[in-house]
Design a protein around this motif. Structure first.
Motif, PDB file in Angstrom:
ATOM      1  N   TYR A  13       0.812  -1.104  -0.166  1.00  0.00           N
ATOM      2  CA  TYR A  13       0.073   0.016  -0.173  1.00  0.00           C
ATOM      3  C   TYR A  13       0.882   1.319   0.049  1.00  0.00           C
ATOM      4  O   TYR A  13       2.017   1.193   0.550  1.00  0.00           O
ATOM      5  CB  TYR A  13      -0.913   0.067   1.132  1.00  0.00           C
ATOM      6  CG  TYR A  13      -0.431  -0.209   2.486  1.00  0.00           C
ATOM      7  CD1 TYR A  13       0.405   0.920   3.189  1.00  0.00           C
ATOM      8  CD2 TYR A  13      -0.208  -1.412   3.351  1.00  0.00           C
ATOM      9  CE1 TYR A  13       0.950   0.838   4.426  1.00  0.00           C
ATOM     10  CE2 TYR A  13       0.341  -1.471   4.630  1.00  0.00           C
ATOM     11  CZ  TYR A  13       0.958  -0.356   5.043  1.00  0.00           C
ATOM     12  OH  TYR A  13       1.485  -0.577   6.147  1.00  0.00           O
ATOM     13  N   GLU A  14       0.319   2.173  -0.478  1.00  0.00           N
ATOM     14  CA  GLU A  14       1.041   3.626  -0.464  1.00  0.00           C
ATOM     15  C   GLU A  14       0.603   4.300   0.868  1.00  0.00           C
ATOM     16  O   GLU A  14      -0.325   4.015   1.567  1.00  0.00           O
ATOM     17  CB  GLU A  14       0.451   4.508  -1.687  1.00  0.00           C
ATOM     18  CG  GLU A  14       0.848   3.872  -2.954  1.00  0.00           C
ATOM     19  CD  GLU A  14       2.383   3.958  -3.403  1.00  0.00           C
ATOM     20  OE1 GLU A  14       3.138   4.609  -2.601  1.00  0.00           O
ATOM     21  OE2 GLU A  14       2.900   3.284  -4.249  1.00  0.00           O
ATOM     22  N   LYS A  15       1.532   5.426   1.199  1.00  0.00           N
ATOM     23  CA  LYS A  15       1.256   6.171   2.436  1.00  0.00           C
ATOM     24  C   LYS A  15      -0.036   6.900   2.226  1.00  0.00           C
ATOM     25  O   LYS A  15      -0.390   7.356   1.144  1.00  0.00           O
ATOM     26  CB  LYS A  15       2.325   7.466   2.502  1.00  0.00           C
ATOM     27  CG  LYS A  15       2.181   8.337   3.695  1.00  0.00           C
ATOM     28  CD  LYS A  15       3.535   9.020   3.530  1.00  0.00           C
ATOM     29  CE  LYS A  15       3.261  10.004   4.860  1.00  0.00           C
ATOM     30  NZ  LYS A  15       4.229  11.105   4.690  1.00  0.00           N
ATOM     31  N   GLY A  16      -0.899   6.817   3.278  1.00  0.00           N
ATOM     32  CA  GLY A  16      -2.294   7.546   3.137  1.00  0.00           C
ATOM     33  C   GLY A  16      -3.163   6.690   2.760  1.00  0.00           C
ATOM     34  O   GLY A  16      -4.569   7.107   2.520  1.00  0.00           O
ATOM     35  N   ALA A  71      -1.902   4.141   7.748  1.00  0.00           N
ATOM     36  CA  ALA A  71      -0.933   3.891   6.777  1.00  0.00           C
ATOM     37  C   ALA A  71       0.072   4.987   6.747  1.00  0.00           C
ATOM     38  O   ALA A  71      -0.170   6.003   5.719  1.00  0.00           O
ATOM     39  CB  ALA A  71      -1.448   3.701   5.215  1.00  0.00           C
ATOM     40  N   ALA A  72       1.079   5.052   7.574  1.00  0.00           N
ATOM     41  CA  ALA A  72       1.911   6.258   7.798  1.00  0.00           C
ATOM     42  C   ALA A  72       3.060   6.384   6.886  1.00  0.00           C
ATOM     43  O   ALA A  72       3.657   7.537   6.508  1.00  0.00           O
ATOM     44  CB  ALA A  72       2.482   6.459   9.419  1.00  0.00           C
ATOM     45  N   ALA A  73       3.467   5.129   6.408  1.00  0.00           N
ATOM     46  CA  ALA A  73       4.459   5.062   5.180  1.00  0.00           C
ATOM     47  C   ALA A  73       3.935   4.056   4.175  1.00  0.00           C
ATOM     48  O   ALA A  73       3.078   3.235   4.599  1.00  0.00           O
ATOM     49  CB  ALA A  73       5.702   4.976   5.733  1.00  0.00           C
ATOM     50  N   ALA A  74       4.516   4.042   3.173  1.00  0.00           N
ATOM     51  CA  ALA A  74       4.413   3.189   2.113  1.00  0.00           C
ATOM     52  C   ALA A  74       4.904   1.643   2.456  1.00  0.00           C
ATOM     53  O   ALA A  74       5.838   1.818   3.130  1.00  0.00           O
ATOM     54  CB  ALA A  74       4.939   3.694   0.947  1.00  0.00           C
ATOM     55  N   LYS A  75       4.248   0.619   1.953  1.00  0.00           N
ATOM     56  CA  LYS A  75       5.036  -0.412   2.265  1.00  0.00           C
ATOM     57  C   LYS A  75       4.874  -1.582   1.309  1.00  0.00           C
ATOM     58  O   LYS A  75       3.623  -1.626   0.607  1.00  0.00           O
ATOM     59  CB  LYS A  75       4.195  -0.969   3.539  1.00  0.00           C
ATOM     60  CG  LYS A  75       4.511  -2.645   3.823  1.00  0.00           C
ATOM     61  CD  LYS A  75       3.539  -3.116   5.088  1.00  0.00           C
ATOM     62  CE  LYS A  75       3.813  -4.759   5.516  1.00  0.00           C
ATOM     63  NZ  LYS A  75       3.169  -5.040   6.312  1.00  0.00           N
TER      64      LYS A  75
END
Length: 506
Positions: A213-216, A221-225
């Motif tokens: 997932y992307e940030k936000g 989702a505080a940062a992309a993963k």
């Protein structure tokens, strides 16, 4: 063997060192002595002992410090700690640091020699198991049966080809081990192997786990993963229990398989992925397709090659091999002398149907290994359902439902004519080992007759012994006097059965 074993004794008391030197040399060991920790460590580096005996309280360097340094030099070192001060803190500290065992002063030299012998056995077992532990992960799949040989052949064929594979089989049969064997024998073996259980992960989280997932993208989702497809780039993804994946996720997975691209949750960038998919299920996917719970197009995409893994009851000849293999793993992992399975225990294990397959067998071996106090694991250490066999569940269900059991009973060797007459009337003559059903009301009449003929104060033992003797006799006859099978059927240990055979002179 003991003539080559080396023992290092580190103790500041001359009398202790002298006593050990005499006893150990007499037992055939090579012995080295040190009066303090510093000299002991220096000797350890040159003498390379198999076992170290070290006292806790010594000048210059205490025994726990010596133990810590020795374990740094050799993580497999077998160190026996000696002390006259057996407080809990010292014992726990020594065990945490990796001591093999604890010896309290004053000690019996014979007990000490036994402990050394056990330590040497454990060290040798650990060395043998180390080779197994370092073997490729594909070796986790065990079995020499014809059914498993066919599985191995398929693994060999599909490993060379970069195709999608569907592994089918009952729960606990080892489907993930098949996936690992395929991966570690393929050209992708140096790349990651990632496994995900489609049942264990919440449906709402499945997409972000697989695709990232992307940030936000969502709250938290505080940062992309990156997801599993990115993390496994160049390697293999194992989708366990794919039959439980929801239809929406199935559609997204199908798209990835066809396009070889993923899009992170909350993103719009297409990311190319190069992974091999191996899926597994314990369901009949054809039936789930008819029920509308699985996509037929996805089924054909994942089932380029199907490997059907046999259940353990379909390959009973592999049970002894697997049981001993699990036992050897536990011996390498646990402290103390290695334990082995008796032939009687192997026979009981082989007679069980294993509805939970290899996973259940491993758990049963681990439980019995833990419960056994001796080096030999006996049937009595096995889980009760294994000892009772396949009839255990039926028997428990009947007892819970309060159903009337049909029994075959014949009272034998009764010294009282009335009791013998009652038994003959109720049971009748049994010929050719034919089972004669007896209703609960008949048993009631039999007990009434026995009670009437018993002496005051002896009624309970008299009636129970009559029934027990006949129960044992008929069980032994049913199993052709095989004590192992009879004991397993009755749910008692063989030692208990032997004692009762002697008691009733059967």
């Amino acid at each position: 063997m003991t003539g080559k074993a080396k023992i290092l004794v580190i103790d500041d008391e001359h009398s202790v060192r002298w006593a050990f030197e005499k006893a150990l040399q007499k037992a055939g060991y090579q012995v080295a002595l040190a009066e303090n920790g510093v000299k002991g460590l220096n000797l350890y580096k040159t003498f390379h002992p198999d076992i170290v005996l070290v006292d806790i309280r010594m000048p210059e360097m205490d025994g726990l410090t010596v133990l810590e340094h020795i374990r740094e030099l050799d993580s497999e070192a077998q160190v026996i700690v000696m002390t006259a001060y057996t407080d809990m803190e010292t014992t726990i500290s020594a065990m945490k640091l990796g001591a093999y065992d604890f010896l309290s002063k004053p000690f019996n030299i014979d007990e000490c020699l036994l402990l050394i012998s056990r330590g040497l056995s454990a060290r040798n077992t650990g060395r043998a198991a180390e080779v197994s532990a370092q073997a490729p992960k594909s070796s986790g799949l065990k079995g020499n049966s014809p059914a498993m040989q066919e599985v191995y052949k398929l693994i060999g064929k599909v490993s060379e080809e970069d195709v999608t594979v569907l592994v089918t089989g009952e729960s606990g049969s080892g489907k993930e081990l098949v996936a690992q064997a395929i991966h570690y024998n393929s050209r992708r073996s140096q790349k990651p192997f990632w496994a995900i259980n489609c049942t264990a992960i919440n449906e709402s989280l499945m997409e972000s786990e697989l695709f990232g997932y992307e940030k936000g993208a969502f709250t938290g989702a505080a940062a992309a993963k990156p997801g599993m497809f990115e993390l496994a780039q160049g390697g293999t993804i194992f989708l366990d229990e794919i039959g439980d994946m929801n239809l929406e996720m199935q559609a997204k997975l199908l798209r990835v398989l066809e396009e070889r691209e993923i899009v992170r949750v909350g993103g719009n960038k297409r990311i190319s992925v190069d992974v091999r998919i191996i899926a597994a299920t314990n369901r009949d996917l054809r039936r789930t397709i008819l029920e509308g719970r699985f996509r037929e197009d996805l089924y054909h995409r994942i089932k380029v090659i199907e490997i059907k893994l046999p259940s353990l009851r379909e390959r009973p000849e592999d049970i002894p091999l697997l049981a001993r293999y699990f036992c050897s793993i536990l011996a390498a992992q646990r402290r103390g002398a290695p334990k082995t399975l008796s032939e009687e225990t192997i026979a009981v294990l082989s007679a069980y149907a294993w509805p939970g397959n290899v996973r259940e067998l491993r758990n049963a071996v681990e439980q019995s290994y833990t419960l056994s106090r001796d080096q030999m694991i006996l049937p009595e250490h096995l889980p009760v359902e294994v000892r009772l066999g396949n009839q255990a569940k039926v028997k428990r269900d009947e007892e819970l439902a309060g159903s009337s059991e049909m029994v075959q009973a014949q009272i034998a060797d009764s010294p009282l004519p009335a009791a013998e007459s009652a038994a003959a009337e109720i049971v009748g003559e049994v010929k050719n080992d034919a089972a004669v059903p007896v209703e609960v009301s008949d048993i009631s009449s039999m007990v009434k007759a026995l009670l009437r003929d018993s002496r005051t104060g002896e009624a309970y033992s008299y009636v129970m012994e009559k029934f027990e003797r006949e129960l044992l006799r008929q069980s032994l006859e049913m199993h052709r006097w095989n004590q192992v099978q009879s004991a397993a059927h009755l749910g008692i240990t063989r030692n208990t059965l032997r004692a009762k055979i002697d008691k009733y002179e059967l």
